[in-house]
Design an enzyme around this catalytic site. Structure first.
Site: not given
Length: 693
Positions: A320, A557
């Protein structure tokens, strides 16, 4: 180790004069001067200070392979080759300068100045002169039997019959694919030799001029855009630019970019390659393996300058982190964004915003002199090694000046289980260790505000671990506060007083259903939270606040943590001093991202297990002085007194209503309205759940 023939031929310092002549003659005859190389892992390395092209981008095109002569013409061909060899030997003698006395003097001079040989993809820093050496010959005149060894080789076309295969034994093997023919007729041997001689002469002139620049010190230093480091919002289409944002084009600077090492969770390949010039830029693209490895499609096989690098996952989870290493002629840019390599994360669809940290490190004046890395650089190197990136790339980090990173901390999560000393370096243990090392630790109350685009099945244990880490604890405090075993039948579990205190001083920003539905996007595919987690009795619902952007209609985000600490002023009675720092990176609020520390019952050793690869930067934010009545604690009391606390709705305000947020001014943009409305179980103020439910 694989025998890199191009490196052997070009590195004339390690080759005798007779050997050089033998190689040149063999090449001019279309023969292979070296024995064929067998398969295996490529040992070519990447040096972040290397020149991409040693001769200012001008390289000869490869000669097309000569077809084997028919058997009945062997004798005539042999005769022709013999006569041709004699003529070419004189040309090669001129090229290599076969004056024995002069050659011996040059050899002795080389031995005196000799330094360790560079690998096939390495060359001296572009800011300094190259050492005197024999002019390099083009390696394109022999047939390759392995993948390209240098970026110049990668850019050279090859015949349809000579398709280069990537090494099967390396996670970072070059993706070479099939190349097209040069479209030019094969050069005659004499023309090829003449071309090499011209190239060698040009290289000699270039070396002389470079040496002159080094001696005179007249070469100007490049003015770095971000020499001290900065935190920026991503640009968003349709939003006014206020100086605190940056576009992907401004990050990459593709006209100057020589090497990019990019990590991402979500990838739009066509969009990314439109942002890069792959005729100028080498690209190492990092994704997770094995589950995500197939997401790097075979479409990349047509790009010889691209390398796939699959990061080991060591179990379930995801790769990630979004780390970017961007190499330019005179400096290295480090970017730690929350954005994936997709258009909507970089604002091009006009409905999503992200955050990033960026800093530019100048190359050292002398490429032979390296400095010790700062703690920031050490942790970054540790992270890259865990990702199994090229050792040469990691070593070359020491050729840059890391001085300006001393004020920052690099924190990470590595997908694996880590024991003892390694346990304290990653996850929330690494966060606490870095907070303490930067002198930001405290045993007093802090205010912690977390911005996340994804929430896991949060429990008080995770909130406490993160809160204590932001005070500088290594992870032991939360571990020792856990209750041992389950309560006996008929007994209630003892209240966790520590958890109640942490909840009081923690806010987690996540968008409500109303915020998403009234946004420009109207939906949020990459904002993730599951309803059953929120409804669980162990979920600390009271800490959730509606995440409303200061840019109208934007969804976030971002992954951020804002930490504020307030103390009585020693110099000004009746006032308080606020200090703080922020985390900017890729980690959302989940155990997968931050890990969980345990003490193994059998080995009695501490162990932390993380499922995700994450990374971020701690940014200290100085201090600010406020009135005692304006402190975060006083604001909390006002909210409760006005009926706005404990789950009741409070309208989003600005940082002007809480001056303690001024500690971040000029350091880190605050993207959301604070303190935000508490989220509820039902109605429009319930969290936005994955799938829109």
């Amino acid at each position: 180790m694989a025998d890199h023939r191009g490196a052997r031929f070009n590195d004339a310092e390690d080759m005798s004069d007779d050997e050089a002549l033998r190689v040149a003659i063999a090449l001019s005859l279309g023969q292979d001067p070296f024995e064929p190389q067998t398969g295996g892992k490529s040992s070519a390395t990447i040096d972040l200070t290397q020149d991409d092209e040693d001769d200012n981008g001008s390289r000869s095109k490869p000669d097309l392979e000569s077809k084997p002569a028919a058997k009945d013409s062997k004798s005539s061909q042999t005769s022709k080759q013999a006569s041709t060899a004699s003529a070419q030997a004189s040309s090669v003698s001129a090229l290599f300068g076969l004056d024995r006395k002069k050659m011996e003097e040059e050899r002795l001079a080389r031995l005196k100045n000799k330094r360790p040989a560079l690998s096939a993809l390495e060359s001296p820093s572009p800011t300094t002169a190259r050492p005197q050496q024999r002019p390099k010959m083009s390696s394109s005149s022999y047939k390759k039997t392995t993948g390209p060894q240098t970026i110049a080789d990668l850019l050279l076309p090859e015949s349809d019959e000579d398709e280069t295969a990537s090494s099967q034994g390396s996670n970072s093997s070059p993706v070479t694919g099939r190349m097209v023919k040069a479209g030019k007729q094969q050069a005659k041997p004499s023309e090829a030799v003449q071309g090499k001689a011209a190239t060698a002469a040009a290289a000699t002139v270039d070396q002389s001029s470079t040496a002159g620049r080094k001696l005179s010190g007249s070469r100007p230093k490049t003015e770095l855009p971000f020499p001290k480091g900065a935190v920026k919002k991503t640009w968003v289409r349709g939003q006014a630019r206020k100086g605190d944002d940056i576009t992907i084009e401004e990050v990459f600077q593709k006209d100057k970019l020589q090497l990019a090492v990019l990590s991402t969770f979500i990838l739009d390949e066509a969009w990314l390659f439109d942002k890069l010039d792959l005729t100028k830029t080498k690209l190492i693209l990092c994704r997770g393996a094995p589950n995500q490895g197939e997401q790097i499609s075979n479409w990349l096989d047509r790009f010889p300058t691209v390398r796939k690098h699959l990061v080991p996952m060591n179990g379930s989870g995801c790769m990630h982190s979004k780390l970017q290493l961007l190499k330019y002629e005179d400096y290295l840019r480090i970017v730690v964004p929350s954005a994936n390599l997709v258009s909507f994360d970089w604002g091009e669809t006009g409905d999503m915003e992200n955050i990033l940290f960026i800093i530019d490190l100048p190359v050292l004046d002398d490429p032979d002199v390296t400095r010790e890395l700062t703690p920031f650089g050490e942790e970054l190197s540790y992270f890259l090694k865990a990702k199994q990136l090229d050792d040469g790339l990691i070593r070359s980090l020491k050729k840059y000046d890391w001085t300006e990173t001393r004020r920052y901390g690099f924190v990470h999560s590595i997908a694996a289980s880590h024991v003892d000393d390694k346990a304290w370096r990653t996850g929330y243990c690494g966060l606490g260790r870095t907070v303490k090392a930067l002198g930001l630790g405290t045993t007093k109350t802090i205010e912690m505000d977390v911005v996340a685009a994804s929430l896991g099945s949060i429990k008080d244990s995770l909130l406490k671990a993160l809160y204590y880490a932001c005070r500088g604890d290594s992870g032991v405090e939360e571990l020792e506060s856990r209750t041992v075993g389950k309560p006996k039948k008929g007994q209630q579990e003892a209240p966790d007083l520590g958890a109640a205190e942490v909840r009081k001083h923690t806010r987690v920003y996540f968008p409500s259903k109303h915020t998403v539905r009234t946004s420009i996007a109207k939906d949020a595919g990459t904002i993730c939270f599951q309803k059953q987690w929120f409804e669980a009795p162990t979920f600390p619902r009271e800490v959730l606040r509606d995440c409303v952007s200061t840019r109208p209609g934007m969804l976030m985000h971002n992954k951020m943590i804002f930490v504020r600490r307030t103390e009585e002023s020693k110099d000004e009675p009746g006032k308080k001093v606020v200090s703080g720092f922020a985390y900017v990176g890729s980690a959302n609020l989940s155990e997968s991202a931050w890990g969980r520390l345990i003490k193994d019952r059998s080995t009695k050793k501490f162990k932390i297990t993380c499922r995700n690869w994450e990374c971020g930067v701690l940014v200290p934010d100085g201090t600010t002085t406020i009135a005692s009545s304006s402190s975060p604690a006083a604001a909390e009391e006002r909210d409760e007194g006005n009926g706005n606390g404990k789950g009741k709705e409070a309208m989003p305000t600005s940082t002007e209503d809480d001056p303690s947020w001024g500690v971040f001014e000029g350091h880190v943009p605050i993207p959301m309205r604070v303190p935000g409305s508490p989220l509820q179980l039902n109605g429009s103020k319930s969290p936005f759940f994955f799938g829109g439910f």
